[in-house]
Every structure is written in C-alpha cells, then in structure tokens.
Design a protein around this motif. Structure first.
Motif, short mmCIF file in Angstrom:
data_model
loop_
_atom_site.label_atom_id
_atom_site.label_comp_id
_atom_site.label_asym_id
_atom_site.label_seq_id
_atom_site.Cartn_x
_atom_site.Cartn_y
_atom_site.Cartn_z
N PHE A 8 50.82 33.13 45.59
CA PHE A 8 49.37 32.82 45.57
C PHE A 8 48.82 33.04 47.02
N HIS A 9 47.38 33.67 46.87
CA HIS A 9 46.92 33.89 48.17
C HIS A 9 46.43 32.75 48.82
N PRO A 10 46.90 32.34 50.18
CA PRO A 10 46.52 31.38 50.79
C PRO A 10 44.88 31.04 51.37
N GLU A 11 44.23 31.99 51.18
CA GLU A 11 42.89 32.12 51.53
C GLU A 11 42.00 32.25 50.37
N ALA A 12 42.32 32.05 49.14
CA ALA A 12 41.72 32.22 48.01
C ALA A 12 41.72 30.64 47.25
N ARG A 13 40.83 31.00 46.22
CA ARG A 13 40.71 29.94 45.10
C ARG A 13 40.93 30.42 43.82
N TYR A 14 41.59 29.61 43.06
CA TYR A 14 41.86 29.96 41.56
C TYR A 14 40.96 28.82 40.83
N GLU A 15 40.13 29.19 40.14
CA GLU A 15 39.49 28.27 39.38
C GLU A 15 39.46 28.27 37.82
N PHE A 16 39.53 27.06 37.04
CA PHE A 16 39.16 27.24 35.76
C PHE A 16 37.73 26.73 35.68
N LYS A 17 36.90 27.27 34.76
CA LYS A 17 35.39 27.07 34.68
C LYS A 17 35.39 26.75 33.20
N ILE A 18 34.77 25.37 32.92
CA ILE A 18 34.48 25.04 31.59
C ILE A 18 33.03 24.66 31.31
N ASP A 19 32.42 25.33 30.20
CA ASP A 19 31.15 25.15 29.80
C ASP A 19 31.09 24.26 28.59
N ALA A 57 43.73 45.85 44.82
CA ALA A 57 43.83 45.72 46.10
C ALA A 57 44.66 44.72 46.68
N ASP A 58 44.82 43.69 45.74
CA ASP A 58 45.56 42.60 46.13
C ASP A 58 45.96 41.74 44.64
N ALA A 59 47.21 41.89 44.25
CA ALA A 59 47.49 41.47 43.05
C ALA A 59 47.65 39.86 42.88
N ARG A 60 47.53 39.22 43.98
CA ARG A 60 47.55 37.82 43.91
C ARG A 60 46.22 37.32 43.42
N LEU A 61 45.26 38.32 43.55
CA LEU A 61 43.77 37.72 43.02
C LEU A 61 43.32 38.43 41.52
N ASN A 62 44.40 39.09 41.21
CA ASN A 62 44.35 39.67 39.58
C ASN A 62 44.76 38.88 38.55
N ILE A 63 43.84 38.25 37.52
CA ILE A 63 44.00 37.42 36.67
C ILE A 63 44.64 38.37 35.44
N SER A 64 45.91 38.24 35.03
CA SER A 64 46.45 39.12 33.90
C SER A 64 46.12 38.36 32.66
#
Length: 218
Positions: A49-60, A12-19
C-alpha cells in the motif's frame, strides 16, 4: 466493477490502481472490499500500500451521488517483515467530501492481522489471491469481435479444466465490515451507493485523485 490498470495514472503505480470493489452482507453488518496492487502490473511494479496515499470507501445514502460517509485507510512505510501500519478514520456529512478533514480515528494496527473494535467493526488488510475470474478464451473472442466489428463468437464449452486469466495472481486487499448500527445511524435504513477512491498527496499539500471504482460486485 473490475478494471485492472485501466488508466495511465493507475498504471503508473499499481498501488493506486483499484482492480475490484465488493459489497456484501457479512456476519455483523455490511462488508466493503477494495483490491489494489494487482500482480497483473508485472514483477517490477511497486508492491504494498502506498504510504503517501489514501484509500477511501465513499457511501451515499441520499441518491445524489455525493458521499455522506467516508471511511479512510492510510498506511505507513513497510516494516522489515513486510507489514505496514494501518489507520482507519471516519468522516461524516460535510467532512466526507472535504479532503482536509481529519475525521475521527476508528482503528489502528498492522496489515496482515485481523483487527476489531469493541463496537464490532472488523478490518483485515494484506496480500490475498486476486478473486477476479476471467476465461482467456472469452477475452480473445471479445477482442477479435471488437477488432473486426463482428459478433462475439464465444468459445465452445470445454469439459476440460479452464484456468482464469488471473490464476495465481495476488492483490493487496482492504476488507472492512461495518456493523449495522454504525451504518444505520448514517443511512437511516435507505439504500446506499458505494464507491472506492485512491488519492495521492501532492507537493502543494493537497490530494490528487488517482482512481475511482464504482458499481461494486455484490
């Protein structure tokens, strides 16, 4: 892990799709890469990049599949030159799993520029060539095998030039190099698990997770 437009929400919004996500050794530490907004979504899909989104790297770092460290990118509206303001913040411990935690700001700047801190943290965000390579003849062979329930019949080797299915396509890339001392202070030298998440602000004031991408390419 590579998956282009793999869910309705991501499509629906490619800006939020992680390829793609990548993890590899850099010059000063560990490099984390997240690619979004692939041209494979088509020419009419929103860009940047979507201005109302967050893009996060998660590390465990404990093996329980719960993040101990979150590195969050957020972006502003596109400027007249196409660039966007970018902010990077860090959340540790309980804050790493808390969407309401603000964290500590590590770096701010603009997309398309190399950004760094005195401690050795380095960031680049912007438009780049899609690094994922796929032979269209192999894709067709897999599709035929799936459709007819047969074994995959790979194409015969061709001495001619083979073009990638994603040749000439672009993505928006987030590239982060975390210095060893920053990461070791959290992981204590243990093996880490890494995944990427995109989330979008909701009208209710919370955050809706749109896409998650694990099993990074190494």
């Amino acid at each position: 892990m590579s998956h282009h437009l793999d869910s309705p929400a991501a499509s629906a919004d490619a800006r939020l799709n992680i390829s793609d996500t990548y993890v590899f050794r850099g010059d000063r530490g560990t490099v984390l890469v997240m690619n979004v907004c692939s041209d494979s979504a088509g020419p009419d899909a929103p860009k940047g990049f979507h201005p109302e989104a967050r893009y996060e790297f998660k590390i465990d770092s404990t093996g329980d599949a719960v993040e101990d460290l979150s590195l969050r990118f957020s972006f502003g509206e596109a400027q007249t030159d196409g660039s966007q303001f970018v902010h990077l913040s860090r959340m540790l411990g309980a804050d790493a799993v808390d969407d309401t935690a603000g964290g500590s700001v590590l770096l701010s700047g603009r997309t398309g520029r190399a950004l760094s801190t005195d401690e050795g943290l380095r960031v680049w965000t912007g438009r780049a060539s899609d690094p994922f390579w796929m032979n269209p003849a192999v894709v067709e062979a897999v599709g035929q095998a799936f459709q007819h329930g047969t074994d995959v019949a790979p194409p015969h080797p061709d001495s001619g030039h083979v073009t990638s299915l994603f040749s000439g396509m672009k993505v928006r890339s987030i590239v982060l190099e975390v210095p060893d001392e920053h990461l070791l202070s959290v992981t204590q030298g243990r093996n880490i698990g890494v995944w990427g998440v995109t989330m979008l602000a909701t009208d209710a004031g919370g955050w809706h997770r749109v896409n998650r991408c694990g099993l990074p390419m190494v």
